[in-house]
Motif scaffolding. Structure first.
Motif, PDB file in Angstrom:
ATOM      1  N   ILE A 200       0.867  -1.176   0.000  1.00 57.37           N
ATOM      2  CA  ILE A 200       0.000   0.000   0.000  1.00 57.37           C
ATOM      3  C   ILE A 200       0.907   1.230   0.000  1.00 57.37           C
ATOM      4  O   ILE A 200       1.739   1.388   0.896  1.00 57.37           O
ATOM      5  N   SER A 201       0.741   2.072  -0.999  1.00 56.12           N
ATOM      6  CA  SER A 201       1.448   3.349  -1.060  1.00 56.12           C
ATOM      7  C   SER A 201       0.394   4.426  -0.941  1.00 56.12           C
ATOM      8  O   SER A 201      -0.558   4.455  -1.722  1.00 56.12           O
ATOM      9  N   GLN A 202       0.555   5.308   0.062  1.00 54.39           N
ATOM     10  CA  GLN A 202      -0.475   6.326   0.246  1.00 54.39           C
ATOM     11  C   GLN A 202       0.123   7.702   0.462  1.00 54.39           C
ATOM     12  O   GLN A 202       1.281   7.839   0.824  1.00 54.39           O
ATOM     13  N   SER A 203      -0.729   8.695   0.233  1.00 53.03           N
ATOM     14  CA  SER A 203      -0.314  10.081   0.359  1.00 53.03           C
ATOM     15  C   SER A 203      -1.424  10.866   1.039  1.00 53.03           C
ATOM     16  O   SER A 203      -2.593  10.732   0.693  1.00 53.03           O
ATOM     17  N   MET A 204      -1.025  11.677   2.024  1.00 50.71           N
ATOM     18  CA  MET A 204      -1.975  12.577   2.675  1.00 50.71           C
ATOM     19  C   MET A 204      -1.208  13.803   3.124  1.00 50.71           C
ATOM     20  O   MET A 204      -0.182  13.692   3.798  1.00 50.71           O
ATOM     21  N   MET A 205      -1.701  14.953   2.726  1.00 45.19           N
ATOM     22  CA  MET A 205      -1.077  16.230   3.077  1.00 45.19           C
ATOM     23  C   MET A 205       0.394  16.260   2.658  1.00 45.19           C
ATOM     24  O   MET A 205       1.260  16.721   3.401  1.00 45.19           O
ATOM     25  N   GLY A 206       0.685  15.715   1.476  1.00 42.95           N
ATOM     26  CA  GLY A 206       2.040  15.741   0.954  1.00 42.95           C
ATOM     27  C   GLY A 206       2.999  14.761   1.607  1.00 42.95           C
ATOM     28  O   GLY A 206       4.190  14.768   1.331  1.00 42.95           O
ATOM     29  N   ARG A 207       2.492  13.910   2.471  1.00 45.13           N
ATOM     30  CA  ARG A 207       3.337  12.928   3.160  1.00 45.13           C
ATOM     31  C   ARG A 207       3.084  11.548   2.563  1.00 45.13           C
ATOM     32  O   ARG A 207       1.963  11.060   2.584  1.00 45.13           O
ATOM     33  N   ASP A 208       4.126  10.941   2.020  1.00 46.61           N
ATOM     34  CA  ASP A 208       4.007   9.628   1.396  1.00 46.61           C
ATOM     35  C   ASP A 208       4.444   8.547   2.362  1.00 46.61           C
ATOM     36  O   ASP A 208       5.370   8.750   3.159  1.00 46.61           O
ATOM     37  N   GLN A 209       3.794   7.404   2.286  1.00 47.01           N
ATOM     38  CA  GLN A 209       4.129   6.270   3.145  1.00 47.01           C
ATOM     39  C   GLN A 209       3.872   4.980   2.371  1.00 47.01           C
ATOM     40  O   GLN A 209       2.861   4.855   1.681  1.00 47.01           O
ATOM     41  N   THR A 210       4.793   4.031   2.487  1.00 47.51           N
ATOM     42  CA  THR A 210       4.641   2.737   1.829  1.00 47.51           C
ATOM     43  C   THR A 210       4.722   1.641   2.875  1.00 47.51           C
ATOM     44  O   THR A 210       5.611   1.644   3.723  1.00 47.51           O
ATOM     45  N   THR A 211       3.779   0.721   2.804  1.00 48.74           N
ATOM     46  CA  THR A 211       3.742  -0.434   3.692  1.00 48.74           C
ATOM     47  C   THR A 211       3.676  -1.677   2.820  1.00 48.74           C
ATOM     48  O   THR A 211       2.854  -1.751   1.909  1.00 48.74           O
TER      49      THR A 211
END
Length: 169
Positions: free
Chosen positions: A38-49
């Motif tokens: 899962i690659s997600q973005s919220m408020m310009g912050r990216d995170q990959t799990t």
């Protein structure tokens, strides 16, 4: 002596057969199915799990995960702004019910509300007695039924959260 070892080995087989076969970390990340990443973005912050084929989460900064006998995540340690934070989880009917942590001396608890598709439609955050509710709207789903886009408003600011999900074949 050989007989005793054989008996002990035979007694161990049923326990090994009851060993945990699936982790529920995918569900703790608001998804279901054979999720690989899962690659997600919220408020310009990216995170990959990423997830193993048996559903165990792998994310940078996460350590010391503790599971119950059914593979549900009970707690984990996460590094946040140079501090280790312990996050605790409670589950109800196979869904994440609450997530709680102590952020620099401030206790925080998140409660989740789901729709009939299993997607979180609201999240209530309790920070030391002060509650704030975030409702999700305009939820869009992928072909496997997991949300890939949703909007919310926090303190009067509209936000869109998007994610891409890769699956195991």
């Amino acid at each position: 002596m050989k007989k005793v070892l054989m008996i002990l080995a035979l007694m161990a087989i049923p326990f090994a057969m009851h060993a945990q076969a699936k982790f529920h970390d995918v569900e703790a990340n608001e998804a279901q199915g054979a999720v690989k990443k899962i690659s997600q973005s919220m408020m310009g912050r990216d995170q990959t799990t990423t997830f193993t084929q048996d559903g165990k989460m792998q994310r940078e900064g996460v350590a010391d995960a503790v599971y119950d006998a059914d593979g549900y995540l009970q707690s984990m340690k996460m590094s946040f702004q140079g501090q280790d934070v312990v996050i605790k989880y409670t589950w109800k009917d196979g869904k994440l019910a609450t997530q709680s942590l102590d952020m620099m001396g401030n206790p925080m608890t998140f409660k989740f509300t789901y729709n009939d598709k299993g997607a979180v439609v609201a999240q209530t955050m309790d920070m030391g007695g002060q509650e704030m509710k975030m409702e999700y709207t305009d939820i869009k789903y992928d072909a496997k039924g997991n949300w890939i886009s949703r909007k919310t408003s926090m303190m009067g600011q509209e936000m869109e959260q998007t994610r891409t999900i890769e699956y195991y074949e």
